[in-house]
Enzyme design. Structure first.
Site, PDB file in Angstrom:
ATOM      1  CB  CYS A  95      -0.909   0.005   1.113  1.00 13.79           C
ATOM      2  SG  CYS A  95      -0.395   0.446   2.850  1.00 13.79           S
ATOM      3  CD  GLU A  96      -1.304   5.841  -2.792  1.00 16.31           C
ATOM      4  OE1 GLU A  96      -0.751   5.420  -4.021  1.00 16.31           O
ATOM      5  OE2 GLU A  96      -2.187   6.548  -2.815  1.00 16.31           O
ATOM      6  CG  HIS A  97      -2.234   5.189   2.634  1.00 17.56           C
ATOM      7  ND1 HIS A  97      -3.147   4.844   2.366  1.00 17.56           N
ATOM      8  CD2 HIS A  97      -2.354   6.374   1.655  1.00 17.56           C
ATOM      9  CE1 HIS A  97      -4.103   5.364   1.620  1.00 17.56           C
ATOM     10  NE2 HIS A  97      -3.178   6.393   1.183  1.00 17.56           N
ATOM     11  CG  HIS A  98       0.430   2.233   6.355  1.00 17.52           C
ATOM     12  ND1 HIS A  98      -0.739   2.356   5.906  1.00 17.52           N
ATOM     13  CD2 HIS A  98       0.613   2.695   7.604  1.00 17.52           C
ATOM     14  CE1 HIS A  98      -1.465   2.867   6.737  1.00 17.52           C
ATOM     15  NE2 HIS A  98      -0.789   3.319   7.873  1.00 17.52           N
ATOM     16  CD  GLN A 136      -8.373  -4.075  -2.631  1.00 17.49           C
ATOM     17  OE1 GLN A 136      -7.685  -4.351  -1.370  1.00 17.49           O
ATOM     18  NE2 GLN A 136      -9.369  -4.827  -2.918  1.00 17.49           N
ATOM     19  CG  HIS A 164      -5.179  -3.456   2.524  1.00 21.91           C
ATOM     20  ND1 HIS A 164      -4.806  -2.294   1.900  1.00 21.91           N
ATOM     21  CD2 HIS A 164      -6.179  -4.016   1.673  1.00 21.91           C
ATOM     22  CE1 HIS A 164      -5.504  -2.083   0.661  1.00 21.91           C
ATOM     23  NE2 HIS A 164      -6.267  -3.425   0.635  1.00 21.91           N
ATOM     24  CB  CYS A 166      -1.338  -0.941   6.691  1.00 22.38           C
ATOM     25  SG  CYS A 166      -2.803  -0.711   5.672  1.00 22.38           S
TER      26      CYS A 166
HETATM   27  N1  LIG Z   1      -9.307   3.438   0.585  1.00 23.64           N
HETATM   28  C1  LIG Z   1      -7.993   2.635   0.841  1.00 23.64           C
HETATM   29  N2  LIG Z   1      -7.412   2.701   1.930  1.00 23.64           N
HETATM   30  C2  LIG Z   1      -6.289   2.267   2.219  1.00 23.64           C
HETATM   31  C3  LIG Z   1      -5.714   1.334   1.264  1.00 23.64           C
HETATM   32  N3  LIG Z   1      -4.544   0.748   1.929  1.00 23.64           N
HETATM   33  C4  LIG Z   1      -4.482   1.498   3.096  1.00 23.64           C
HETATM   34  N4  LIG Z   1      -5.444   2.465   3.343  1.00 23.64           N
HETATM   35  C5  LIG Z   1      -5.881   3.245   4.605  1.00 23.64           C
HETATM   36  O1  LIG Z   1      -5.214   4.339   4.194  1.00 23.64           O
HETATM   37  C6  LIG Z   1      -5.565   5.035   5.665  1.00 23.64           C
HETATM   38  C7  LIG Z   1      -4.289   5.789   5.857  1.00 23.64           C
HETATM   39  O2  LIG Z   1      -4.985   6.731   7.004  1.00 23.64           O
HETATM   40  P1  LIG Z   1      -3.965   7.694   7.853  1.00 23.64           P
HETATM   41  O3  LIG Z   1      -4.622   8.168   9.157  1.00 23.64           O
HETATM   42  O4  LIG Z   1      -3.273   8.633   7.066  1.00 23.64           O
HETATM   43  O5  LIG Z   1      -2.842   6.597   8.291  1.00 23.64           O
HETATM   44  P2  LIG Z   1      -2.705   5.962   9.737  1.00 23.64           P
HETATM   45  O6  LIG Z   1      -2.638   6.950  10.922  1.00 23.64           O
HETATM   46  O7  LIG Z   1      -1.676   4.964   9.476  1.00 23.64           O
HETATM   47  O8  LIG Z   1      -4.011   5.292   9.923  1.00 23.64           O
HETATM   48  P3  LIG Z   1      -4.339   3.885  10.664  1.00 23.64           P
HETATM   49  O9  LIG Z   1      -4.248   2.752   9.757  1.00 23.64           O
HETATM   50  O10 LIG Z   1      -5.838   4.040  11.089  1.00 23.64           O
HETATM   51  O11 LIG Z   1      -3.622   3.794  11.772  1.00 23.64           O
HETATM   52  C8  LIG Z   1      -5.641   3.925   6.758  1.00 23.64           C
HETATM   53  O12 LIG Z   1      -7.022   4.136   7.067  1.00 23.64           O
HETATM   54  C9  LIG Z   1      -5.687   2.578   6.025  1.00 23.64           C
HETATM   55  O13 LIG Z   1      -6.431   1.811   6.335  1.00 23.64           O
HETATM   56  C10 LIG Z   1      -6.253   0.987   0.181  1.00 23.64           C
HETATM   57  O14 LIG Z   1      -5.770   0.243  -0.670  1.00 23.64           O
HETATM   58  N5  LIG Z   1      -7.342   1.733  -0.264  1.00 23.64           N
HETATM   59 ZN   LIG Z   2      -1.318   0.757   4.398  1.00 26.26          ZN
END
Ligand SMILES: Nc1nc2c(ncn2[C@@H]2O[C@H](COP(=O)(O)OP(=O)(O)OP(=O)(O)O)[C@@H](O)[C@H]2O)c(=O)[nH]1
Ligand SMILES: [Zn+2]
Length: 210
Positions: A95-98, A136, A164, A166
């Protein structure tokens, strides 16, 4: 009415200049130090190089133009005009976030418009987009849009179901939860019966033939 995306998502990522390997290894070394360990101890000394090699695999999708993968098609398929389904393709992404794994499966169907493509190319297409950073929803759309744009079929359907890490191993920690994303184009969007037929196909138990 058949609707297609107007153009492919721009391939802004292809051919971007990249930092050299030593700089990336140094970044990994910094993370080890930041975590609280000694990057020079025996067990960790080769870790930065290993991590970079592993990431090369995880992100190798940036080296391939997805449209080119599908460029070689077979014209004139006699009278085969029903859906072609590739189901239960294992999908491994990040995932691009983590930058944490997304593990699941992808299902693809298209309704050919005389042109068909080698089935392995569809699996390669999934691989190219999976081995990039994205969410995704985007992954699902990119796979479907590329098939629609390059093959110009009567319709495309893509379903991705994935867990996921994460969400399962950190943060909210909800093991067992999966995310399902779907993109329907052309006849799959317009025809609810066809869509149901496809969804039944991918839900049916599958047998391992080989
Ligand atoms: N819509 C979507 N969300 C994703 C995907 N992969 C990861 N996420 C979400 O991206 C979000 C990033 O949220 P942030 O609040 O910026 O990050 P964070 O503080 O690490 O959030 P938490 O995971 O809730 O602890 C999280 O809610 C993840 O679950 C994806 O493929 N699609
Ligand atoms: Zn993630």
């Amino acid at each position: 009415m058949t609707r297609f995306p107007a153009t492919l998502p721009q391939e802004k990522t292809l051919g971007r200049p990249r930092p050299d390997r030593a700089a990336v290894e140094a970044a990994v070394r910094l993370i080890i130090e930041w975590a609280g360990d000694d990057p020079d101890r025996e067990g960790l000394i080769d870790t930065p190089a290993r991590v970079v090699r592993a990431y090369e695999e995880f992100f190798e999708g940036y080296n391939t133009d997805p449209a080119e993968l599908l460029a070689r098609t077979f014209e004139e398929t006699d009278d085969y005009d029903d859906m072609i389904v590739l189901r239960n393709m294992r999908l491994e992404s990040h995932c691009e976030h983590h930058i944490v794994p997304i593990i699941g499966k992808a299902h693809i169907a298209y309704l050919p418009n005389r042109r068909v493509v080698g089935i392995s190319k569809l699996a390669r297409l999934v691989e190219v987009y999976a081995k990039r950073l994205q969410i995704q929803e985007t992954l699902t759309s990119q796979i479907a849009n590329t098939i629609a744009e390059v093959l110009r079929p009567r319709g495309v359907a893509v379903v991705v179901e994935a867990a996921h890490m994460c969400m399962t191993t950190r943060g909210i920690r909800k093991p067992g939860v999966t995310m399902v994303t779907r993109r329907f184009i052309g006849e799959f969007k317009d025809d609810a019966d066809l869509r149901r037929d496809f969804l039944a196909q991918i839900a049916a138990p599958s047998e391992r033939f080989g």
